[in-house]
Design a protein around this motif. Structure first.
Motif, PDB file in Angstrom:
ATOM      1  N   PRO A  99      35.228  36.927  42.752  1.00  0.00           N
ATOM      2  CA  PRO A  99      35.908  38.122  42.480  1.00  0.00           C
ATOM      3  C   PRO A  99      35.857  39.165  43.661  1.00  0.00           C
ATOM      4  CG  PRO A  99      34.746  37.424  40.526  1.00  0.00           C
ATOM      5  CD  PRO A  99      34.286  36.463  41.726  1.00  0.00           C
ATOM      6  N   LEU A 100      34.820  39.176  44.276  1.00  0.00           N
ATOM      7  CA  LEU A 100      34.905  40.418  45.448  1.00  0.00           C
ATOM      8  C   LEU A 100      35.571  39.918  46.734  1.00  0.00           C
ATOM      9  CD1 LEU A 100      31.336  41.893  45.001  1.00  0.00           C
ATOM     10  CD2 LEU A 100      33.465  42.939  44.919  1.00  0.00           C
ATOM     11  N   VAL A 101      35.659  38.607  46.914  1.00  0.00           N
ATOM     12  CA  VAL A 101      36.448  38.012  48.061  1.00  0.00           C
ATOM     13  C   VAL A 101      37.930  38.510  47.616  1.00  0.00           C
ATOM     14  CG1 VAL A 101      37.593  35.887  48.940  1.00  0.00           C
ATOM     15  CG2 VAL A 101      34.981  36.047  48.623  1.00  0.00           C
ATOM     16  N   GLN A 102      38.404  38.050  46.397  1.00  0.00           N
ATOM     17  CA  GLN A 102      39.696  38.728  46.151  1.00  0.00           C
ATOM     18  C   GLN A 102      39.968  40.202  46.066  1.00  0.00           C
ATOM     19  OE1 GLN A 102      42.419  36.710  44.913  1.00  0.00           O
ATOM     20  NE2 GLN A 102      40.848  35.178  45.639  1.00  0.00           N
ATOM     21  N   HIS A 103      38.790  40.913  45.865  1.00  0.00           N
ATOM     22  CA  HIS A 103      39.070  42.312  46.093  1.00  0.00           C
ATOM     23  C   HIS A 103      38.980  42.832  47.755  1.00  0.00           C
ATOM     24  CE1 HIS A 103      38.634  46.624  45.632  1.00  0.00           C
ATOM     25  NE2 HIS A 103      37.049  46.706  46.060  1.00  0.00           N
ATOM     26  N   ALA A 104      38.199  41.970  48.428  1.00  0.00           N
ATOM     27  CA  ALA A 104      38.510  42.094  49.904  1.00  0.00           C
ATOM     28  C   ALA A 104      39.692  41.847  50.497  1.00  0.00           C
ATOM     29  CB  ALA A 104      37.273  41.247  50.779  1.00  0.00           C
ATOM     30  N   ARG A 105      40.231  40.708  49.847  1.00  0.00           N
ATOM     31  CA  ARG A 105      41.627  40.538  50.242  1.00  0.00           C
ATOM     32  C   ARG A 105      42.675  41.405  49.869  1.00  0.00           C
ATOM     33  NH1 ARG A 105      46.058  36.156  48.627  1.00  0.00           N
ATOM     34  NH2 ARG A 105      46.841  35.598  50.498  1.00  0.00           N
ATOM     35  N   SER A 106      42.671  42.129  48.821  1.00  0.00           N
ATOM     36  CA  SER A 106      43.563  43.294  48.370  1.00  0.00           C
ATOM     37  C   SER A 106      43.271  44.657  49.233  1.00  0.00           C
ATOM     38  CB  SER A 106      43.442  43.465  46.870  1.00  0.00           C
ATOM     39  OG  SER A 106      41.851  43.913  46.719  1.00  0.00           O
ATOM     40  N   ALA A 150      34.934  44.831  36.580  1.00  0.00           N
ATOM     41  CA  ALA A 150      36.169  44.200  35.900  1.00  0.00           C
ATOM     42  C   ALA A 150      37.331  44.225  36.730  1.00  0.00           C
ATOM     43  CB  ALA A 150      36.291  44.929  34.554  1.00  0.00           C
ATOM     44  N   ALA A 151      37.529  45.113  37.702  1.00  0.00           N
ATOM     45  CA  ALA A 151      38.651  45.336  38.611  1.00  0.00           C
ATOM     46  C   ALA A 151      39.013  44.024  39.481  1.00  0.00           C
ATOM     47  CB  ALA A 151      38.787  46.663  39.098  1.00  0.00           C
ATOM     48  N   HIS A 152      37.838  43.356  39.839  1.00  0.00           N
ATOM     49  CA  HIS A 152      37.948  42.477  40.856  1.00  0.00           C
ATOM     50  C   HIS A 152      38.065  41.104  40.344  1.00  0.00           C
ATOM     51  CE1 HIS A 152      34.775  45.552  42.473  1.00  0.00           C
ATOM     52  NE2 HIS A 152      36.011  45.875  42.564  1.00  0.00           N
ATOM     53  N   GLY A 153      39.186  40.395  40.895  1.00  0.00           N
ATOM     54  CA  GLY A 153      39.426  38.846  40.230  1.00  0.00           C
ATOM     55  C   GLY A 153      39.380  38.661  38.995  1.00  0.00           C
ATOM     56  N   ASP A 154      38.798  37.675  38.781  1.00  0.00           N
ATOM     57  CA  ASP A 154      38.653  37.213  37.122  1.00  0.00           C
ATOM     58  C   ASP A 154      37.250  37.481  36.636  1.00  0.00           C
ATOM     59  OD1 ASP A 154      40.449  34.111  37.012  1.00  0.00           O
ATOM     60  OD2 ASP A 154      40.947  35.776  37.904  1.00  0.00           O
ATOM     61  N   PHE A 155      36.526  38.456  37.332  1.00  0.00           N
ATOM     62  CA  PHE A 155      35.191  38.953  36.822  1.00  0.00           C
ATOM     63  C   PHE A 155      35.212  39.172  35.288  1.00  0.00           C
ATOM     64  CE2 PHE A 155      31.064  40.689  37.460  1.00  0.00           C
ATOM     65  CZ  PHE A 155      30.848  41.432  36.614  1.00  0.00           C
ATOM     66  N   SER A 156      36.255  39.975  34.707  1.00  0.00           N
ATOM     67  CA  SER A 156      36.007  40.365  33.439  1.00  0.00           C
ATOM     68  C   SER A 156      36.128  39.318  32.381  1.00  0.00           C
ATOM     69  CB  SER A 156      37.249  41.374  33.025  1.00  0.00           C
ATOM     70  OG  SER A 156      38.263  40.643  33.331  1.00  0.00           O
ATOM     71  N   ARG A 157      36.745  38.049  32.838  1.00  0.00           N
ATOM     72  CA  ARG A 157      36.518  36.784  32.012  1.00  0.00           C
ATOM     73  C   ARG A 157      35.041  36.152  31.832  1.00  0.00           C
ATOM     74  NH1 ARG A 157      41.304  34.064  30.425  1.00  0.00           N
ATOM     75  NH2 ARG A 157      43.205  35.056  31.406  1.00  0.00           N
TER      76      ARG A 157
END
Ligand SMILES: NC(=O)c1ccc[n+]([C@@H]2O[C@H](COP(=O)([O-])OP(=O)(O)OC[C@H]3O[C@@H](n4cnc5c(N)ncnc54)[C@H](O)[C@@H]3O)[C@@H](O)[C@H]2O)c1
Length: 392
Positions: free
Chosen positions: A143-150, A323-330
């Motif tokens: 998830p935080l890699v997805q956040h880094a990309r955004s 929760a805002a990062h990638g699929d973390f909330s799942r």
């Protein structure tokens, strides 16, 4: 899913290779109902392993209805619609190409092929037969890699200037550790280039864009290793102790690479499997004209983010997965509750099943594996020439 249930799911799995990744792929597919209840539940039809002794594991522990020591029975099985290919590298090309020809969707593992030629042939077969594919570049799903990309895409770092990626490990640090298929060129192909560098290349290109040119060097730390003690399986072959005769290691333990990116940034990529100190130190540092990011798999749920504060007092802050990062909330209900490595494979499984249901790829696909292998092939050319190489 009990064996007696009708074959109703569009995702009816076959498995080739009941080792570490074979177990993890299957467990991940089973956990889809917990984390992605909107996706159809897979059914587990048949597993194959060249070791007959893996039958009990495949049937009772993993829940496959059938077992064979011949992978061809998985590829030709009429009820199977998708296959996990988790056998050693030398099997990937033959099994994946046969699976594509049979119209089976494929969950492949890295390195997809032992070299650029094999990888290109596998990716071409998947395109030709229009099957959905996903490859085990699991660090993209953090998830935080997805956040880094955004953050990078949103321009929070400004123009990228420096990009550094590492995958430093110790699974071959012990000179007494057993010789396994990973150290044999005919079976593994390259050493850390195929095992670790393809992960780093895929992650850095996912975050910072294409590598333009590079220069690389390699080394072998322990030139000979003892054969495994008689009767020891290949399962979890990373960590087995050796007791037999010493044989030469046939591929590289360590690679350093300097690189230039298409966007003008410069940087380095470094991997090693025989280091004393780091265990699974896979990560990146990315600097730009307005900020910086640093992440490491050993602290997967933390991202270091440097930004300029309007009130002054610039500095790195630690962002915890939320929760805002990638699929973390799942996976977790609140910020800072850690996710683990196995969760990344559940996300990967959801991308495969989602692509089968929706009929279009979610990635990383075999085309992405072909791209990463092209960069790695540039490194191999540079290791031979000693010169800078342009990445095709
Ligand atoms: N994505 C990742 O992070 C990651 C991590 C580990 C391994 N991998 C990749 O996954 C693959 C498997 O690695 P592993 O660690 O699970 O290996 P492993 O040695 O634990 O398991 C491999 C299994 O394949 C079986 N096998 C060997 N030849 C076979 C054949 N001809 N037919 C059927 N089965 C056969 C072995 O008996 C063994 O059970 C490798 O390509 C590896 O690079 C990826």
């Amino acid at each position: 899913m009990t064996p007696t249930q009708a074959l109703s799911s569009p995702v009816r799995m076959g498995l080739v290779g009941v080792g570490w990744m074979g177990h993890l792929h299957t467990r991940a597919l089973r956990r889809l109902r917990d984390h992605y209840p909107d996706l159809p539940e897979p059914q587990f039809v048949i597993a194959a392993d060249s070791l007959a002794g893996q039958e009990a594991e495949a049937r009772s522990r993993l829940g496959y209805e059938q077992f064979s020591t011949d992978w061809r029975e998985v590829v030709s099985h009429p009820d199977v619609t998708a296959i996990s290919v988790t056998a050693p590298n030398q099997m990937h090309a033959e099994v994946c190409i046969a699976a594509a020809r049979a119209g089976k969707h494929i969950w492949g593992e890295k390195p997809l092929g032992r070299d650029a030629h094999e990888t290109a042939a596998i990716a071409a077969a998947a395109r030709k037969h229009d099957v959905r594919t996903i490859v085990g570049f699991n660090y993209r799903h953090v998830p935080l890699v997805q956040h880094a990309r955004s953050l990078i895409e949103a321009g929070e770092l400004g123009r990228l200037t420096r990009v550094r990626g590492t995958f430093l490990a110790d699974y071959a640090a012990d000179a007494a550790g057993a010789f396994s298929w990973r150290f044999e060129r005919a079976k593994a192909g390259s050493g850390v280039l195929g095992d670790l560098m393809c992960h780093v290349v895929d992650l850095l290109e996912h975050l910072a864009g294409p590598v333009h040119s590079l220069v690389a060097q390699d080394s072998i730390t322990h030139t000979h290793r003892p054969l495994p003690t008689a009767g020891a399986g290949t399962g979890a072959s990373h960590f087995a102790a050796g007791g037999g005769d010493l044989v030469p290691v046939e591929n590289e333990d360590h690679v350093n690479c300097l690189a230039r990116f298409d966007n003008g940034a410069t940087g380095s990529l470094e991997v090693g499997r025989a280091l004393v100190g780091p265990h699974v130190s896979m990560g990146f540092e990315i600097h730009g004209t307005a900020g910086a990011l640093a992440w490491n798999f050993e602290r997967m749920n933390e991202l270091r983010f440097y930004t300029r504060h309007p009130s002054g007092g610039d500095g790195f802050s630690t962002v915890f997965a939320a929760a805002a990062h990638g699929d973390f909330s799942r996976f977790q209900p609140g910020t800072g509750i850690p996710m683990g490595y196995d969760d990344l494979k559940v996300i990967e499984a959801s991308r495969l099943v989602g692509s089968i249901v929706d009929g279009h790829p979610y990635g990383p696909t075999f085309d992405d594996a072909e791209r990463a292998t092209a960069v790695v092939a540039g490194m191999e050319a540079s290791m031979r020439s000693g010169a800078w190489e342009h990445v095709l």
